[in-house]
Design a protein around this motif. Structure first.
Motif, PDB file in Angstrom:
ATOM      1  N   ASP A  37       1.764   9.376  -6.930  1.00  0.00           N
ATOM      2  CA  ASP A  37       0.504   9.142  -6.224  1.00  0.00           C
ATOM      3  C   ASP A  37       0.680   8.367  -4.928  1.00  0.00           C
ATOM      4  O   ASP A  37      -0.296   7.981  -4.293  1.00  0.00           O
ATOM      5  N   ASN A  38       1.915   8.120  -4.513  1.00  0.00           N
ATOM      6  CA  ASN A  38       2.153   7.365  -3.280  1.00  0.00           C
ATOM      7  C   ASN A  38       2.462   8.304  -2.126  1.00  0.00           C
ATOM      8  O   ASN A  38       2.997   9.398  -2.302  1.00  0.00           O
ATOM      9  N   VAL A  48       0.169   3.547  -1.051  1.00  0.00           N
ATOM     10  CA  VAL A  48      -0.718   4.462  -1.773  1.00  0.00           C
ATOM     11  C   VAL A  48      -2.081   4.521  -1.069  1.00  0.00           C
ATOM     12  O   VAL A  48      -3.047   3.881  -1.505  1.00  0.00           O
TER      13      VAL A  48
END
Length: 421
Positions: A362-363, A404
């Motif tokens: 998710d980064n 993120v």
């Protein structure tokens, strides 16, 4: 310089680059003329839903349409349907989206207009196996490409040979309607025919080029795929095909424009900025090592640029998978960079994908500085071992340096920003 917080500064640089590629800004300047007949909007890519939402706001007429984007990248549209599918490995939702997109452009007339909203990521989001091949075959091709270390141009040339929608085939299906492609480029060199493997923009790449790349990168593809690529059935429509005679292509955002915006933001904050290139390719860890050498030279010898300075670059590196760690090309670049500047003071860097996602986590990327490797060591992480195992995400997670921002709604490739104070 003492009052400057490096992470906040670098995040602001990223935000400026992304804002320059915001479809809300760019689509308005590239609207086609209103047609006599229908207006159909189609699209694919990690920025396509936001592009569709932007188009709805500025189009003063009736429209209908369908675009496909990555899971979690949707946007609210009233008249254009948004489908979400898998990226970077295709799935059945993408297969259905491809079928429906081809269906959407059937039976049009010369009075109709098709607007194609194309951005990076569309290759995986538009699986459409050629006759005799299956979704499993296309998934196998994608997995082999992602592990090969081949540049994106070579990957997309191969993808076109096994598809019924890429390589201009979606545009050919829309004939005789006028087709206008609005393209957000994530390709080094900004060739619109290579973005999303060119569903609406043909190019001169052919199956001989694909076979040469398969051999050069020692790819192991299914026997059915190789048989298809070796046959004339794999040939995509030629650039001079009369079905493309009324088509227009507009590049509405690119890495070059975003890097210039990042440089403007740096100067606004009284930091000089230099752009190395907007089209750097190569193995991520090797590119990271080169950038580290440049940063060391500036930090220790004040050349080739005088500090304080922000060094910017863009493009798309590749990662040859050697293990099954967690990471992406930006975090792998940055881990190699961190190793290369270990112990050097006054150097801070951010490497991130402008779409908000690096790899499959998710980064978007990560931050690094001269203390990164020692902080990893204190956290029980061996930076060099993590790099060897393609495990950069785990390494940066251990020291709290992942970046993120979430999905950005656009995609103009990687941004690398190195502040030398």
């Amino acid at each position: 310089m003492t009052a400057l917080d490096p992470k906040s500064f670098l995040a602001a640089i990223f935000n400026a680059a992304v804002a320059a590629a915001d479809p809300q800004r760019t689509i308005r300047d590239h609207l086609p003329a209103m047609p006599k007949g229908r207006t159909i909007v189609i699209g694919a890519g990690k920025g396509s839903a936001q592009m569709a939402a932007a188009f709805e706001k500025v189009w003063d007429g009736p429209i209908e349409g369908l675009v496909v984007t990555r899971y979690g990248y949707g946007a609210s549209c009233q008249r254009i349907e948004i489908i979400e599918a898998a990226h970077p490995v295709p799935d059945a939702a993408g297969l259905e989206a491809s079928r429906r997109l081809l269906e959407k452009v059937q039976g049009l007339t010369a009075d109709d207009l098709v607007v194609a909203l194309i951005s990076g990521g569309g290759s995986a989001l538009l699986p459409a196996p050629a006759e005799g091949l299956t979704l499993a075959d296309e998934i196998a091709v994608n997995e082999a490409l992602l592990a090969s270390g081949a540049p994106i141009a070579a990957m997309n040339t191969i993808r076109k040979q096994v598809s019924t929608i890429k390589g201009g085939r979606l545009a050919a299906a829309a004939y005789p309607a006028k087709l206008v492609s609005l393209v957000v480029s994530d390709i080094p060199g900004d060739n619109p025919a290579l973005v999303a493997s060119g569903p609406t923009v043909p190019d001169s790449g052919n199956r001989e080029d694909a076979l040469a790349s398969i051999a050069a990168y020692d790819m192991k593809l299914p026997a059915a795929v190789m048989a298809h690529i070796n046959s004339p059935a794999a040939d995509a429509p030629r650039v001079d095909d009369p079905r493309f005679s009324r088509n227009e292509v507009h590049l509405i955002a690119s890495a070059g424009v975003s890097l210039e915006a990042a440089a403007v933001e740096a100067r606004r904050q009284s930091i000089e900025a230099v752009i190395l290139s907007d089209s750097i390719e190569g193995e991520a860890r090797e590119v990271g090592g080169v950038h580290a050498a440049i940063a060391r030279e500036v930090a220790t010898r004040n050349r080739p640029f005088r500090k304080p300075v922000l060094v910017l670059s863009g493009g798309e590196t590749t990662v040859t998978l050697r293990a099954k760690g967690k990471g992406g090309r930006n975090s792998e670049f940055l881990l190699a960079f961190a190793i290369g500047i270990s112990g050097i003071g006054g150097v801070h860097a951010l490497a991130a994908d402008t779409d908000g996602i690096d790899g499959s986590q998710d980064n978007a990327g990560a931050f690094a500085d001269g203390s990164t490797v020692s902080r990893m060591r204190a956290a029980g992480v061996d930076a060099k071992a993590m790099l060897a195992g393609n495990n950069a995400w785990t390494a940066f997670k251990a020291v709290g340096d992942l970046f993120v921002p979430g999905p950005t709604g656009t995609n103009v490739n990687d941004l690398r920003a190195i502040l030398i104070s």
